[in-house]
Design a protein around this motif. Sequence first.
Motif, PDB file in Angstrom:
ATOM      1  N   GLU A 210       0.835  -1.214   0.000  1.00  0.00           N
ATOM      2  CA  GLU A 210       0.000   0.000   0.000  1.00  0.00           C
ATOM      3  C   GLU A 210       0.862   1.253   0.000  1.00  0.00           C
ATOM      4  O   GLU A 210       0.503   2.262  -0.597  1.00  0.00           O
ATOM      5  N   MET A 211       2.010   1.198   0.663  1.00  0.00           N
ATOM      6  CA  MET A 211       2.924   2.336   0.604  1.00  0.00           C
ATOM      7  C   MET A 211       3.428   2.506  -0.837  1.00  0.00           C
ATOM      8  O   MET A 211       3.465   3.612  -1.368  1.00  0.00           O
ATOM      9  N   TYR A 212       3.778   1.385  -1.441  1.00  0.00           N
ATOM     10  CA  TYR A 212       4.250   1.389  -2.834  1.00  0.00           C
ATOM     11  C   TYR A 212       3.192   2.009  -3.765  1.00  0.00           C
ATOM     12  O   TYR A 212       3.497   2.773  -4.672  1.00  0.00           O
ATOM     13  N   ASP A 213       1.935   1.690  -3.485  1.00  0.00           N
ATOM     14  CA  ASP A 213       0.833   2.253  -4.288  1.00  0.00           C
ATOM     15  C   ASP A 213       0.490   3.684  -3.890  1.00  0.00           C
ATOM     16  O   ASP A 213      -0.405   4.293  -4.466  1.00  0.00           O
ATOM     17  N   MET A 214       1.165   4.202  -2.872  1.00  0.00           N
ATOM     18  CA  MET A 214       1.033   5.596  -2.414  1.00  0.00           C
ATOM     19  C   MET A 214      -0.238   5.882  -1.616  1.00  0.00           C
ATOM     20  O   MET A 214      -0.803   6.963  -1.698  1.00  0.00           O
ATOM     21  N   ASN A 215      -0.683   4.925  -0.802  1.00  0.00           N
ATOM     22  CA  ASN A 215      -1.900   5.131  -0.007  1.00  0.00           C
ATOM     23  C   ASN A 215      -1.816   6.303   0.974  1.00  0.00           C
ATOM     24  O   ASN A 215      -2.844   6.861   1.351  1.00  0.00           O
ATOM     25  N   SER A 216      -0.595   6.644   1.415  1.00  0.00           N
ATOM     26  CA  SER A 216      -0.515   7.759   2.380  1.00  0.00           C
ATOM     27  C   SER A 216      -0.490   9.112   1.684  1.00  0.00           C
ATOM     28  O   SER A 216      -0.497  10.154   2.334  1.00  0.00           O
ATOM     29  N   ASN A 217      -0.489   9.106   0.366  1.00  0.00           N
ATOM     30  CA  ASN A 217      -0.308  10.354  -0.370  1.00  0.00           C
ATOM     31  C   ASN A 217      -1.623  10.912  -0.913  1.00  0.00           C
ATOM     32  O   ASN A 217      -1.705  11.368  -2.040  1.00  0.00           O
ATOM     33  N   ILE A 218      -2.674  10.833  -0.058  1.00  0.00           N
ATOM     34  CA  ILE A 218      -3.945  11.443  -0.453  1.00  0.00           C
ATOM     35  C   ILE A 218      -3.905  12.920  -0.057  1.00  0.00           C
ATOM     36  O   ILE A 218      -2.861  13.415   0.395  1.00  0.00           O
ATOM     37  N   PHE A 219      -4.998  13.641  -0.199  1.00  0.00           N
ATOM     38  CA  PHE A 219      -4.952  15.095  -0.005  1.00  0.00           C
ATOM     39  C   PHE A 219      -6.237  15.588   0.648  1.00  0.00           C
ATOM     40  O   PHE A 219      -7.330  15.245   0.219  1.00  0.00           O
ATOM     41  N   SER A 220      -6.086  16.395   1.692  1.00  0.00           N
ATOM     42  CA  SER A 220      -7.258  16.929   2.405  1.00  0.00           C
ATOM     43  C   SER A 220      -7.693  18.283   1.844  1.00  0.00           C
ATOM     44  O   SER A 220      -6.878  19.203   1.727  1.00  0.00           O
ATOM     45  N   ILE A 221      -8.997  18.379   1.539  1.00  0.00           N
ATOM     46  CA  ILE A 221      -9.579  19.674   1.132  1.00  0.00           C
ATOM     47  C   ILE A 221     -10.091  20.396   2.374  1.00  0.00           C
ATOM     48  O   ILE A 221     -10.132  21.611   2.431  1.00  0.00           O
ATOM     49  N   SER A 222     -10.480  19.616   3.375  1.00  0.00           N
ATOM     50  CA  SER A 222     -10.933  20.177   4.647  1.00  0.00           C
ATOM     51  C   SER A 222     -10.777  19.079   5.699  1.00  0.00           C
ATOM     52  O   SER A 222     -10.400  17.952   5.359  1.00  0.00           O
TER      53      SER A 222
END
Length: 304
Positions: A243-255
């Motif tokens: 999941e790290m490889y797939d970039m699961n921690s790299n999402i983005f918060s709008i609020s």
Amino acid sequence: MIKLNINDEISRLRAVVLGRADSNGPVPKLEDAYDPKSAEHIKAGTYPKDEDMVKEMEAVAAVFEKYNVEVYRPDSIEDYNQIFTRDIAFVIEDKFFKANILEDRSKEIDAIHSVIDEIDPSKIIEFPEAAHIEGGDVMPWGDYIFVGTYYGDDYSDYITARTNMKGVEHLRKLFPHKTVKSFSLRKSNTVAEDNALHLDCCFQPLGRGKVIIHKEGFLVEEEYEWLVNFFGKENCFHISKREMYDMNSNIFSISPDVVISEKNFTRLNTWLREQGFTVEEVPYAEIAKQEGLLRCSTLPLIRD
């Protein structure tokens, strides 16, 4: 003028620079790859195509429009990768920092001159040449600034090590009133699953007191433990190596309540919804092939 304001990763977003993918140029030569994941796809003949990545970025632009976020885009430079705006600059409080990035990428900052021209010049800060820093490693969080780095003496051997301790020290000088907390990250030039390119590749704080984290991304167990204790174990969503490889921690918060996430992150997105988040799903799997995702391709300028 743009009145910059960024104090954390989650407050309501008002203005952002979103990268662009319409003229990345030919597939790079293997020896020119900046990270092991790109190298993997160059070898396999699965390196992403511009038209696919443009569609993915437009999906993100549409989400920003839905939430009335002002979106700036870089000028197009022919045959040049301009997707990852987070690497080239970052904002803390009302200051705009030009990152010290890989020499080959130095043109990227010039392409956002339309944004920089609207910022009070006294608020624009450059780091000394020896102080390396990239925005993917820098996370303002109230009284803290979390910074990914690499402590090893062999720092210069890693093209994947982008922020050094001189960069961390310089940040400490600039923000004496904040606690600048550094984390040594696991680096690999050759194995993507063993490489935390930036802090946001293995960790991300969210609204509602939640956090995404990958234990093996951290080289110093006490530093990983510090984060878990800081946010509370029950609030941590632990991701696997894959999941790290797939970039699961790299999402983005709008609020604090709304996040943009990749549509294939089934386990993560289910958990986010269970925690009460609104999850705006977008396709981003092609862009992910270059070891970057949603946080990497956004440069927030103003949050409430």
